[in-house]
Design an enzyme around this catalytic site. Sequence first.
Site, PDB file in Angstrom:
ATOM      1  N   LYS A 149      46.669  48.143  40.640  1.00 18.27           N
ATOM      2  CA  LYS A 149      47.061  46.812  41.125  1.00 18.27           C
ATOM      3  C   LYS A 149      45.814  46.077  41.587  1.00 18.27           C
ATOM      4  O   LYS A 149      45.353  46.237  42.707  1.00 18.27           O
ATOM      5  CB  LYS A 149      48.034  46.905  42.307  1.00 18.27           C
ATOM      6  N   GLY A 161      50.210  41.546  40.748  1.00 22.19           N
ATOM      7  CA  GLY A 161      51.200  41.258  41.780  1.00 22.19           C
ATOM      8  C   GLY A 161      50.553  41.195  43.141  1.00 22.19           C
ATOM      9  O   GLY A 161      49.360  41.481  43.291  1.00 22.19           O
ATOM     10  N   GLY A 217      50.077  42.122  47.274  1.00 25.42           N
ATOM     11  CA  GLY A 217      49.994  43.363  48.045  1.00 25.42           C
ATOM     12  C   GLY A 217      51.286  43.711  48.739  1.00 25.42           C
ATOM     13  O   GLY A 217      51.684  44.882  48.771  1.00 25.42           O
ATOM     14  N   VAL A 223      53.867  44.640  45.221  1.00 28.82           N
ATOM     15  CA  VAL A 223      53.445  45.741  44.332  1.00 28.82           C
ATOM     16  C   VAL A 223      52.683  46.812  45.144  1.00 28.82           C
ATOM     17  O   VAL A 223      52.954  48.017  45.028  1.00 28.82           O
ATOM     18  CB  VAL A 223      52.575  45.195  43.176  1.00 28.82           C
ATOM     19  N   GLY A 224      51.746  46.364  46.000  1.00 33.13           N
ATOM     20  CA  GLY A 224      50.969  47.313  46.804  1.00 33.13           C
ATOM     21  C   GLY A 224      51.862  48.109  47.737  1.00 33.13           C
ATOM     22  O   GLY A 224      51.679  49.326  47.905  1.00 33.13           O
ATOM     23  N   GLU A 247      38.035  52.496  51.114  1.00 33.27           N
ATOM     24  CA  GLU A 247      36.722  51.849  51.163  1.00 33.27           C
ATOM     25  C   GLU A 247      36.947  50.489  51.811  1.00 33.27           C
ATOM     26  O   GLU A 247      37.484  49.588  51.176  1.00 33.27           O
ATOM     27  CB  GLU A 247      36.155  51.662  49.747  1.00 33.27           C
ATOM     28  N   CYS A 282      31.033  44.000  50.840  1.00 24.71           N
ATOM     29  CA  CYS A 282      31.268  44.899  51.978  1.00 24.71           C
ATOM     30  C   CYS A 282      29.947  45.454  52.512  1.00 24.71           C
ATOM     31  O   CYS A 282      29.846  45.775  53.683  1.00 24.71           O
ATOM     32  CB  CYS A 282      32.173  46.036  51.534  1.00 24.71           C
ATOM     33  N   GLU A 314      33.783  41.077  60.433  1.00 24.94           N
ATOM     34  CA  GLU A 314      33.342  40.834  59.061  1.00 24.94           C
ATOM     35  C   GLU A 314      33.728  39.406  58.653  1.00 24.94           C
ATOM     36  O   GLU A 314      34.898  39.028  58.720  1.00 24.94           O
ATOM     37  CB  GLU A 314      34.010  41.836  58.124  1.00 24.94           C
TER      38      GLU A 314
HETATM   39  P1  NAD Z   1      42.626  42.719  51.185  1.00 26.87           P
HETATM   40  O1  NAD Z   1      42.600  43.942  52.024  1.00 26.87           O
HETATM   41  O2  NAD Z   1      43.354  41.527  51.687  1.00 26.87           O
HETATM   42  O3  NAD Z   1      43.291  43.042  49.754  1.00 26.87           O
HETATM   43  C1  NAD Z   1      42.854  44.122  48.969  1.00 26.87           C
HETATM   44  C2  NAD Z   1      43.990  44.547  48.048  1.00 26.87           C
HETATM   45  O4  NAD Z   1      45.061  45.050  48.850  1.00 26.87           O
HETATM   46  C3  NAD Z   1      44.567  43.401  47.209  1.00 26.87           C
HETATM   47  O5  NAD Z   1      44.878  43.885  45.918  1.00 26.87           O
HETATM   48  C4  NAD Z   1      45.829  43.049  47.961  1.00 26.87           C
HETATM   49  O6  NAD Z   1      46.825  42.439  47.153  1.00 26.87           O
HETATM   50  C5  NAD Z   1      46.280  44.417  48.470  1.00 26.87           C
HETATM   51  N1  NAD Z   1      47.197  44.380  49.608  1.00 26.87           N
HETATM   52  C6  NAD Z   1      47.337  43.405  50.539  1.00 26.87           C
HETATM   53  N2  NAD Z   1      48.316  43.725  51.408  1.00 26.87           N
HETATM   54  C7  NAD Z   1      48.813  44.925  51.034  1.00 26.87           C
HETATM   55  C8  NAD Z   1      49.821  45.795  51.537  1.00 26.87           C
HETATM   56  N3  NAD Z   1      50.555  45.470  52.608  1.00 26.87           N
HETATM   57  N4  NAD Z   1      50.044  46.972  50.918  1.00 26.87           N
HETATM   58  C9  NAD Z   1      49.320  47.322  49.835  1.00 26.87           C
HETATM   59  N5  NAD Z   1      48.356  46.542  49.299  1.00 26.87           N
HETATM   60  C10 NAD Z   1      48.087  45.354  49.887  1.00 26.87           C
HETATM   61  O7  NAD Z   1      41.111  42.396  50.845  1.00 26.87           O
HETATM   62  P2  NAD Z   1      40.505  41.166  50.065  1.00 26.87           P
HETATM   63  O8  NAD Z   1      40.590  39.970  50.943  1.00 26.87           O
HETATM   64  O9  NAD Z   1      41.108  41.107  48.714  1.00 26.87           O
HETATM   65  O10 NAD Z   1      38.968  41.649  49.933  1.00 26.87           O
HETATM   66  C11 NAD Z   1      38.037  41.570  50.955  1.00 26.87           C
HETATM   67  C12 NAD Z   1      37.955  42.849  51.779  1.00 26.87           C
HETATM   68  O11 NAD Z   1      37.627  43.972  50.950  1.00 26.87           O
HETATM   69  C13 NAD Z   1      36.842  42.812  52.814  1.00 26.87           C
HETATM   70  O12 NAD Z   1      37.304  43.289  54.050  1.00 26.87           O
HETATM   71  C14 NAD Z   1      35.776  43.742  52.260  1.00 26.87           C
HETATM   72  O13 NAD Z   1      34.918  44.310  53.178  1.00 26.87           O
HETATM   73  C15 NAD Z   1      36.588  44.754  51.570  1.00 26.87           C
HETATM   74  N6  NAD Z   1      35.766  45.449  50.561  1.00 26.87           N
HETATM   75  C16 NAD Z   1      35.361  46.747  50.787  1.00 26.87           C
HETATM   76  C17 NAD Z   1      34.526  47.390  49.878  1.00 26.87           C
HETATM   77  C18 NAD Z   1      34.068  48.819  50.080  1.00 26.87           C
HETATM   78  O14 NAD Z   1      33.714  49.455  49.094  1.00 26.87           O
HETATM   79  N7  NAD Z   1      34.050  49.358  51.269  1.00 26.87           N
HETATM   80  C19 NAD Z   1      34.110  46.729  48.739  1.00 26.87           C
HETATM   81  C20 NAD Z   1      34.518  45.420  48.548  1.00 26.87           C
HETATM   82  C21 NAD Z   1      35.360  44.792  49.467  1.00 26.87           C
END
Ligand code: NAD
Length: 472
Positions: A169, A200, A202, A205-206, A244, A278, A379
Amino acid sequence: MKQLNQIYINGEFVTPHGTRTLDLLSPVTNEKVAQVTLGDEVDTQNAIVAAKKAFKTFSQTSKEERIGYLEKMHEILKRRRQNLIDVMIDEYGCPLYFTTSLIDLAVDDFKIMAQLLKDFDLEPKVGHSRVRLQGVGVVGVIIPWNSSNGFIATKVSAAIAAGCTCVIKPSEFSAQQTQLMTECFHEAGLPRGVVNFVNGTGDVVGAEMTRNPGITKITFTGSTGVGKIIAKGAVESMKRVTLELGGKSPNIILEDADFATAIPQAILAAYINSGQACVAATRLLVPENRLSEVNELAKAAIAGTVKVGNPKDADTIIGPMVNQKQFERVQDYIRIGIEEGAALLTGGTGKPTGLEAGNFVKATIFTNVKNSMRIAQEEIFGPVLSIIPYKDEADAIAIANDSPYGLAAYITAGDKARAYRIANQLDAGRVCINGEFHDPLAPFGGFKQSGYGREFGVFGLETYLEPKAIIG
Ligand code: NAD
């Protein structure tokens, strides 16, 4: 306008059961460029059923067969490298220089994993037992928008190597990049159900992936907040989880460094992936008695080398934020920094002149920042750097570690032995000395609230394997 109205289940492009749609806007112009149809719980369940069925046979395949699929994927991605670059820039707005390096790493992930698997013993002898390392099961891959196909390559190459099957996803904002990656997997001719994609949100689908017992492991990259929701939900069916998460990485400049090169380099390290990274080095720790010199060098570097602009231009360092929500989030943090009393050295709120149509943010630096301020603790995920003065080495280490995060850290020093001593005292999963480096065989992951588990190389592969001891 592109219509993205298919998902990929059991080796076929199918119309999703879900009917909600989402408009995808260009981050450069905010014009509508595509529309994606979002999958729902039924689509997710169908994908999980397909992956579960495929696991029965794929988990029994030989190492050689899986190496063959990894090599095939490497070839296909190498051939479609330019398409992968183009769609990432168009959809996400990542600057060309950085997109190129991310895509090259993604292409190589499959080759490196194939090579690693050749030399990896899946049935080691331990004590008087034979240990069989078998694929953990169906893996749920949940990822953000800031290196979508890069994350898929890292995670799915390891899953295939381990004999696992996947339900992927990606972020709903990455549907065009997803479409291309899906075509690549389809062309590779993997057995049906080994790789399934569901576009989809989060919360739909998540969330279904997190609660569905058909998934055995979730590998998640994203924010710490969502990581916690997934970890809590996953424990119900005892899923293995690799997280991550976010970062607020310190970059310590020691007094014997060459400041004339270290400071411009530190600014680029803060602004990698337009600050939407990140591992961005967003806290720059400098000796307090050199602060005014650092301020001058930083201002000169911004004026001379940091171009904010069209991500297709080879000299652009900062492209647009992925969407308007992310733009607003960064603006809020710039306002917070000003309200907290940090000194604004350069940049600030509003859009750079001539770039009003897109989600562009000014290259922003706050100086004389206290590490307790929100702009130093939280962040931001945009091009906002905090310069924090320190008194001595012990103070620098204490400030670096005074963070809820622990993903990466950076040290620039003349005396490398001293840098190694300091590296040993930092709470971070990866410490880079005198530069920003990636080693695709070294473990990558976070201490503290930056997550748990590791990716890449043997450390990454092992998280997709379940050891079984066979004795007697
Ligand atoms: P996010 O956490 O909002 O979303 C990430 C994914 O999780 C998306 O696909 C989203 O649809 C899904 N998601 C959202 N709510 C969910 C739920 N309740 N259940 C399951 N899945 C759900 O993050 P973002 O805004 O898309 O990306 C930015 C974040 O990602 C930053 O905090 C960044 O630091 C982090 N990031 C970490 C790394 C790493 O390797 N440590 C790398 C890149 C980005």
